[in-house]
Design a protein around this motif. Structure first.
Motif, PDB file in Angstrom:
ATOM      1  N   GLU A 112       5.751  22.010  -5.266  1.00 18.19           N
ATOM      2  CA  GLU A 112       5.127  20.638  -4.797  1.00 18.19           C
ATOM      3  C   GLU A 112       5.439  19.597  -5.294  1.00 18.19           C
ATOM      4  N   THR A 113       6.684  19.864  -6.025  1.00 19.66           N
ATOM      5  CA  THR A 113       7.498  18.552  -6.421  1.00 19.66           C
ATOM      6  C   THR A 113       8.450  18.154  -5.129  1.00 19.66           C
ATOM      7  N   VAL A 114       8.463  18.828  -4.106  1.00 16.95           N
ATOM      8  CA  VAL A 114       9.225  18.644  -2.942  1.00 16.95           C
ATOM      9  C   VAL A 114       8.288  18.134  -1.793  1.00 16.95           C
ATOM     10  N   ALA A 115       8.613  16.908  -1.150  1.00 18.05           N
ATOM     11  CA  ALA A 115       7.598  16.650   0.133  1.00 18.05           C
ATOM     12  C   ALA A 115       8.608  15.846   1.040  1.00 18.05           C
ATOM     13  N   VAL A 116       7.946  16.061   2.188  1.00 17.92           N
ATOM     14  CA  VAL A 116       8.568  15.229   3.094  1.00 17.92           C
ATOM     15  C   VAL A 116       7.400  14.479   4.090  1.00 17.92           C
ATOM     16  N   LEU A 117       7.713  13.280   4.456  1.00 20.77           N
ATOM     17  CA  LEU A 117       6.579  12.701   5.565  1.00 20.77           C
ATOM     18  C   LEU A 117       7.321  11.613   6.453  1.00 20.77           C
ATOM     19  N   MET A 118       6.778  11.461   7.462  1.00 20.43           N
ATOM     20  CA  MET A 118       7.458  10.815   8.712  1.00 20.43           C
ATOM     21  C   MET A 118       6.924   9.074   8.331  1.00 20.43           C
ATOM     22  N   PRO A 119       5.808   8.680   8.042  1.00 18.82           N
ATOM     23  CA  PRO A 119       5.442   7.557   7.709  1.00 18.82           C
ATOM     24  C   PRO A 119       6.224   6.781   6.280  1.00 18.82           C
ATOM     25  N   HIS A 120       6.145   5.584   6.413  1.00 12.72           N
ATOM     26  CA  HIS A 120       6.959   4.856   5.257  1.00 12.72           C
ATOM     27  C   HIS A 120       6.156   4.413   3.918  1.00 12.72           C
ATOM     28  N   PRO A 121       6.072   4.924   3.011  1.00 13.43           N
ATOM     29  CA  PRO A 121       5.326   4.728   1.820  1.00 13.43           C
ATOM     30  C   PRO A 121       5.742   3.414   0.976  1.00 13.43           C
ATOM     31  N   GLU A 122       7.136   3.416   1.301  1.00 12.10           N
ATOM     32  CA  GLU A 122       7.883   1.983   0.734  1.00 12.10           C
ATOM     33  C   GLU A 122       7.752   0.894   1.246  1.00 12.10           C
ATOM     34  N   ARG A 123       7.269   0.931   2.699  1.00  7.93           N
ATOM     35  CA  ARG A 123       6.873  -0.333   3.488  1.00  7.93           C
ATOM     36  C   ARG A 123       5.641  -0.871   3.241  1.00  7.93           C
ATOM     37  N   ALA A 124       4.777   0.143   2.473  1.00 11.14           N
ATOM     38  CA  ALA A 124       3.177  -0.162   2.051  1.00 11.14           C
ATOM     39  C   ALA A 124       3.320  -0.271   0.689  1.00 11.14           C
ATOM     40  N   THR A 125       4.069  -0.976  -0.169  1.00 14.57           N
ATOM     41  CA  THR A 125       4.079  -0.956  -1.526  1.00 14.57           C
ATOM     42  C   THR A 125       4.191  -2.489  -2.284  1.00 14.57           C
ATOM     43  N   LEU A 126       4.775  -3.186  -1.666  1.00 15.46           N
ATOM     44  CA  LEU A 126       4.786  -4.539  -2.131  1.00 15.46           C
ATOM     45  C   LEU A 126       3.640  -5.273  -1.509  1.00 15.46           C
ATOM     46  N   PRO A 127       2.937  -6.102  -2.465  1.00 12.87           N
ATOM     47  CA  PRO A 127       1.606  -6.750  -2.008  1.00 12.87           C
ATOM     48  C   PRO A 127       1.994  -8.150  -1.102  1.00 12.87           C
ATOM     49  N   ASP A 128       3.342  -8.678  -1.477  1.00 11.26           N
ATOM     50  CA  ASP A 128       3.637  -9.660  -0.800  1.00 11.26           C
ATOM     51  C   ASP A 128       3.897  -9.734   0.951  1.00 11.26           C
ATOM     52  N   VAL A 129       4.199  -8.468   1.230  1.00  8.96           N
ATOM     53  CA  VAL A 129       4.445  -8.178   2.609  1.00  8.96           C
ATOM     54  C   VAL A 129       3.424  -7.275   3.326  1.00  8.96           C
ATOM     55  N   GLY A 130       2.177  -6.891   2.901  1.00 13.64           N
ATOM     56  CA  GLY A 130       1.218  -6.026   3.387  1.00 13.64           C
ATOM     57  C   GLY A 130       0.399  -5.348   2.552  1.00 13.64           C
ATOM     58  N   PRO A 131      -0.121  -4.089   3.398  1.00 13.85           N
ATOM     59  CA  PRO A 131      -1.210  -3.284   2.623  1.00 13.85           C
ATOM     60  C   PRO A 131      -0.132  -2.536   1.499  1.00 13.85           C
ATOM     61  N   THR A 132      -0.792  -2.126   0.514  1.00  8.54           N
ATOM     62  CA  THR A 132      -0.080  -1.344  -0.734  1.00  8.54           C
ATOM     63  C   THR A 132      -0.635   0.238  -0.659  1.00  8.54           C
ATOM     64  N   ASP A 133      -1.013   0.827   0.243  1.00 10.28           N
ATOM     65  CA  ASP A 133      -1.679   2.126   0.239  1.00 10.28           C
ATOM     66  C   ASP A 133      -0.591   3.284  -0.060  1.00 10.28           C
ATOM     67  N   GLY A 134       0.766   2.736   0.309  1.00 11.82           N
ATOM     68  CA  GLY A 134       1.940   3.574  -0.178  1.00 11.82           C
ATOM     69  C   GLY A 134       2.324   3.948  -1.397  1.00 11.82           C
ATOM     70  N   GLN A 135       1.927   2.941  -2.348  1.00  9.61           N
ATOM     71  CA  GLN A 135       2.182   3.134  -3.873  1.00  9.61           C
ATOM     72  C   GLN A 135       1.854   4.538  -4.385  1.00  9.61           C
ATOM     73  N   GLY A 136       0.975   5.035  -4.074  1.00 14.72           N
ATOM     74  CA  GLY A 136       0.423   6.243  -4.854  1.00 14.72           C
ATOM     75  C   GLY A 136       1.532   7.274  -4.499  1.00 14.72           C
ATOM     76  N   VAL A 137       2.132   7.167  -3.352  1.00 20.41           N
ATOM     77  CA  VAL A 137       3.220   8.254  -2.771  1.00 20.41           C
ATOM     78  C   VAL A 137       4.359   8.210  -3.611  1.00 20.41           C
ATOM     79  N   LEU A 138       4.822   7.062  -3.792  1.00 17.41           N
ATOM     80  CA  LEU A 138       5.908   6.726  -4.717  1.00 17.41           C
ATOM     81  C   LEU A 138       5.814   7.005  -6.287  1.00 17.41           C
ATOM     82  N   ARG A 139       4.538   6.907  -6.412  1.00 21.58           N
ATOM     83  CA  ARG A 139       4.074   7.314  -7.922  1.00 21.58           C
ATOM     84  C   ARG A 139       4.355   8.593  -8.330  1.00 21.58           C
ATOM     85  N   GLY A 140       4.457   9.437  -7.219  1.00 17.16           N
ATOM     86  CA  GLY A 140       4.470  10.821  -7.269  1.00 17.16           C
ATOM     87  C   GLY A 140       5.805  11.172  -8.154  1.00 17.16           C
TER      88      GLY A 140
END
Length: 230
Positions: A194-222
């Protein structure tokens, strides 16, 4: 912890990943694939881009880089590994996860925001969400269609290793909510650990509040959750 972001020839999302992780105060270092993993590596990210120009198949050449043997060994020992977009293709090609990513059903490069349904909330990569949550994360790919034979897909689903599925804003999976034709709307999967995962969408592009939604932060918090034994 220090997350090693592996740069291959043709990677182009490595700096995005570094900036997103550092915004979350997660130490990150871009590592050239020929240099191998640093001794202090406690997390690994395979970033997006077009490694080796996507020759042969997307991710196929990078998957055969010597550093990937190190990545597989680290993954087997419990080091958290996340592959995103081209990194997901590399992850599948190298055997970190089941299945493959191939040409979009539209046969076009697609760059847009999509809705993802969280399929389970008891993994490091989804611990920040609740099962059934719908998050907004962008895609940018020409070969993002997840494919796997029916028997192995059934095993993957029986083992509860699907992390995210494409859905509409109401959390429903239907063909119109599937941007690339991925089988069973699969957008992200777990490896054997469970410590290994792959996904096609870009969570890093949904992390910085200055550039858009931040819903991807939780994935990187993994990376933090996995490192803490979650």
């Amino acid at each position: 912890m220090t997350v090693a972001i592996i740069r291959f020839g043709g990677s182009n999302c490595d700096r995005d990943a570094e900036r997103a992780l550092e915004h979350l105060e997660i130490d990150a270092e871009i590592v050239w694939h020929e240099d191998g993993l640093p001794a202090e590596t406690s997390g690994i990210m395979l970033p997006g881009g077009f490694s080796y120009g996507d020759y042969l198949r997307a991710g196929a050449m990078a998957a055969r880089s010597p550093i990937m043997a190190e990545v597989r060994e680290a993954a087997a020992e419990g080091t958290p590994v996340l592959g995103v977009c081209n990194g997901a293709q590399i992850g599948c090609e190298s055997g970190l996860t089941e299945g493959a990513f191939t040409t979009n059903e539209s046969a076009r490069f697609q760059c847009e925001h999509v809705s993802l349904r969280v399929e389970r909330d008891d993994t490091p990569w989804t611990a920040a969400y609740d099962e059934g949550d719908v998050i907004d994360v962008p895609i940018a790919h020409g070969e993002g269609r997840y494919e796997i034979d029916d028997e192995r897909l059934a095993e993957l689903e029986d083992d509860d290793r699907v992390l995210f599925r494409y859905c509409n804003e109401d959390g429903e999976t239907d063909p119109e909510a599937n941007p690339n034709g991925s089988k069973h709307n699969v957008a992200g999967v777990l490896g054997e650990h469970e410590t290994v995962a792959v996904l096609m969408p870009h969570p890093e592009r949904a992390t910085l509040p200055d550039v858009g939604p931040t819903d991807g932060q939780g994935v990187l918090r993994g990376f933090e959750a996995a490192d803490g034994g979650a």
